[in-house]
Design an enzyme around this catalytic site. Structure first.
Site, mmCIF file in Angstrom:
data_model
loop_
_atom_site.group_PDB
_atom_site.id
_atom_site.type_symbol
_atom_site.label_atom_id
_atom_site.label_comp_id
_atom_site.label_asym_id
_atom_site.label_seq_id
_atom_site.Cartn_x
_atom_site.Cartn_y
_atom_site.Cartn_z
ATOM 1 N N HIS A 123 0.824 -1.225 0.000
ATOM 2 C CA HIS A 123 0.000 0.000 0.000
ATOM 3 C C HIS A 123 0.856 1.272 0.000
ATOM 4 O O HIS A 123 0.320 2.360 -0.201
ATOM 5 C CB HIS A 123 -0.931 0.037 1.218
ATOM 6 C CG HIS A 123 -1.978 -1.028 1.223
ATOM 7 N ND1 HIS A 123 -2.842 -1.216 0.165
ATOM 8 C CD2 HIS A 123 -2.305 -1.978 2.156
ATOM 9 C CE1 HIS A 123 -3.660 -2.235 0.447
ATOM 10 N NE2 HIS A 123 -3.345 -2.716 1.637
ATOM 11 N N ASP A 155 -2.556 -10.717 -2.182
ATOM 12 C CA ASP A 155 -3.125 -10.165 -0.957
ATOM 13 C C ASP A 155 -4.596 -9.811 -1.242
ATOM 14 O O ASP A 155 -4.944 -9.473 -2.368
ATOM 15 C CB ASP A 155 -2.336 -8.912 -0.558
ATOM 16 C CG ASP A 155 -2.723 -8.373 0.807
ATOM 17 O OD1 ASP A 155 -1.984 -8.620 1.772
ATOM 18 O OD2 ASP A 155 -3.777 -7.690 0.908
ATOM 19 N N HIS A 157 -6.209 -7.317 -0.434
ATOM 20 C CA HIS A 157 -6.359 -5.893 -0.730
ATOM 21 C C HIS A 157 -5.584 -5.534 -1.998
ATOM 22 O O HIS A 157 -4.540 -6.132 -2.275
ATOM 23 C CB HIS A 157 -5.830 -5.049 0.434
ATOM 24 C CG HIS A 157 -6.475 -5.353 1.753
ATOM 25 N ND1 HIS A 157 -5.901 -6.205 2.682
ATOM 26 C CD2 HIS A 157 -7.657 -4.940 2.277
ATOM 27 C CE1 HIS A 157 -6.715 -6.289 3.740
ATOM 28 N NE2 HIS A 157 -7.780 -5.547 3.522
ATOM 29 N N ASP A 238 -4.372 -12.852 3.519
ATOM 30 C CA ASP A 238 -5.625 -12.365 4.084
ATOM 31 C C ASP A 238 -6.850 -12.651 3.218
ATOM 32 O O ASP A 238 -7.960 -12.252 3.578
ATOM 33 C CB ASP A 238 -5.538 -10.878 4.467
ATOM 34 C CG ASP A 238 -4.818 -10.029 3.442
ATOM 35 O OD1 ASP A 238 -4.515 -10.544 2.345
ATOM 36 O OD2 ASP A 238 -4.561 -8.847 3.738
HETATM 37 ZN ZN LIG Z 1 -4.025 -7.153 2.756
#
Ligand SMILES: [Zn+2]
Length: 299
Positions: A123, A155, A157, A238
């Site tokens: 990120h 991931d 995200h 995740d």
């Molecule tokens: Zn993540």
């Protein structure tokens, strides 16, 4: 064998009660010890990245902001992203851990490597940290390699920071599977960079079969069309069904399947930990991933 990079310094970055905690790496290492994997992986010492290396991605002023914030005792970049007095040192060594792995694999010491680093990176944009991330470990390694690098980010995200770093740079192809809509809000299929960004947004109801079908098909096509010389995996766990903040219905065996798909491209693979917050799920998911990396070496 497969190289394993980790370091006690990665455990010194922490904040009370925060889900991105040192116990994540400890849970994986304890599980590896219990299932015998620790004896089958080759330890590789990390090094500290230089400021110039981190500046391959990040603005020098931002690097200085991180250093000063840690020196002042820590703080928060946003509601999610903390620093403590050891965070700068840990982040510098997290980048350096992935760099040490890509150097070793590039130089033929092994075909695959797994980097259990913290803080995570995907990120972090060139000019700011967010989403638990300070420096973008995988993005720095991709630019450091100066080869045709395919970054596979599974991931849960979207790796907005990695996309930001490479959306104008067609020497790197960024392929991301992620829950969508979800944090951080980016990762729509229409975001394509200069044709080098492949976003596979997944509805939370996506079945495992559909997830794997889309993953397999897209990685295969990226392999044929982009012809990567090196793969870096932004390896979050995740999307695991039991993850407390993410979750996309995956089971540990799915990480073996995805690892096999990536290794089938036939080029060196270096994987770096991103997210994954289920302390009971991290070990089994990472075990499947490591078994896939080990099998690639023997193929
Ligand atoms: Zn993540």
């Amino acid at each position: 064998m497969t190289l394993l990079v980790t370091d006690p310094l990665y455990l010194e970055h922490h904040a009370p009660g925060h889900v991105e905690c040192p116990e994540r790496v400890e849970a994986i290492l304890q599980h590896f010890k219990k299932c015998g994997l620790l004896d089958r992986l080759t330890p590789l010492a990390p090094r500290d990245a230089t400021v110039a290396e981190i500046a391959l991605i990040h603005h020098p002023a931002y690097i200085e902001v991180v250093r000063e914030a840690a020196e002042r005792g820590g703080g928060w970049f946003d509601a999610d992203t903390y620093l403590n007095p050891r965070s700068y040192a840990a982040a510098v060594r997290a980048v350096g851990g992935v760099l040490a792995a890509v150097e070793a694999v590039r130089d033929g010491r092994d075909r695959t490597a797994l980097c259990l680093v913290r803080p995570p990176g995907h990120h972090a944009t060139p000019e700011r940290g967010m989403g638990f991330c300070l420096f973008n470990n995988v993005a720095v390694a991709a630019r450091f390699l100066r080869r045709r690098v395919l970054i596979v980010d599974w991931d849960v995200h979207h790796g907005n920071g990695t996309q930001d770093a490479f959306e104008d740079d067609d020497s790197v192809c960024y392929l991301s599977t992620h829950r969508f809509p979800f944090y951080p809000g980016t990762g729509h299929a229409k975001e394509r960079g200069v044709g080098n960004i492949i976003n596979l947004p997944m509805d939370p109801d996506t079945s495992r079969e559909e997830f794997m079908r889309r993953f397999r098909e897209s990685v295969g096509r990226a392999g044929r069309e982009f012809q990567p010389e090196f793969v870096l995996v932004s390896c979050g766990f995740d999307a695991y069904e039991g993850d407390p903040i993410g979750g996309l219905g995956l089971i540990p065996e799915d990480y073996r399947t995805m690892t096999d798909v990536v290794c089938k491209l036939g080029v060196p693979v270096v994987s770096a930990l991103e997210g994954g917050y289920s302390l009971s799920g991290l070990g089994p998911c990472a075990e499947q991933h490591a078994e896939g990396l080990l099998a690639a070496k023997q193929a």
